[in-house]
Design an enzyme around this catalytic site. Sequence first.
Site, short mmCIF file in Angstrom:
data_model
loop_
_atom_site.label_atom_id
_atom_site.label_comp_id
_atom_site.label_asym_id
_atom_site.label_seq_id
_atom_site.Cartn_x
_atom_site.Cartn_y
_atom_site.Cartn_z
N CYS A 136 3.62 -3.05 3.91
CA CYS A 136 2.75 -1.93 4.29
C CYS A 136 3.45 -1.21 5.43
CB CYS A 136 1.34 -2.41 4.64
SG CYS A 136 1.21 -3.53 6.05
N THR A 173 3.26 -1.66 8.66
CA THR A 173 3.73 -2.61 9.69
C THR A 173 3.93 -4.03 9.18
OG1 THR A 173 1.44 -3.17 10.22
CG2 THR A 173 2.46 -1.34 11.47
N HIS A 201 10.99 -23.76 9.27
CA HIS A 201 10.02 -24.45 10.14
C HIS A 201 8.57 -24.31 9.67
CE1 HIS A 201 12.80 -24.63 13.94
NE2 HIS A 201 13.45 -24.91 12.82
N HIS A 246 8.19 -30.76 11.00
CA HIS A 246 7.45 -29.52 10.70
C HIS A 246 6.29 -29.76 9.74
CE1 HIS A 246 10.61 -27.48 12.83
NE2 HIS A 246 11.52 -27.96 12.00
N ASP A 301 0.87 -1.17 0.00
CA ASP A 301 0.00 0.00 0.00
C ASP A 301 0.91 1.23 0.00
OD1 ASP A 301 0.95 0.19 2.59
OD2 ASP A 301 -1.03 0.13 3.56
#
Length: 146
Positions: A65, A67, A98, A133, A8
């Site tokens: 973005c 965060t 993992h 995993h 964004d």
Amino acid sequence: MRIVTGSDHGGLTLKAALVARLRAQGHDVEDVGTHDASSCDYPDFAIPVGNAVASGAADFGLLVCGTGQGMAMTANRIPGVRAAVVADTFTARATRQHNDANVLCLGERVVGPGLAGDILDAFLAATFEGGRHTGRIAKFTALEKA
Ligand code: RB5
């Protein structure tokens, strides 16, 4: 590798730097936008990136973005997407090894461009370890079919 990316307005500048880095490394990069600094909605870019990864059209996704959080929340609703918000190189490696993460989410307001480049390199260089995993991933991907 085929990498699809999106951001964004809050991730536009960092995304541009990382696209240039990836292309200089020889990767095939598709940028779904945004392409200018006007305010926009992160799901409009997380969804096409997630769909490209889930369909196999791209090997990995890169979402940026402010965060990384909104991008990951959106992308992780698409079956087949395993998006991880990462702010350090240890996690970048570990989430590939993992969790078999296939979408890297970064926050331009969280990490600087130097660290972001190192995170991206570490993410792409690491490989899924399989083994124990695999069953753990199957336990949460089963929720997609519930
Ligand atoms: C935009 O202001 C900001 O909310 C967005 O870039 C992102 O950080 C949301 O998770």
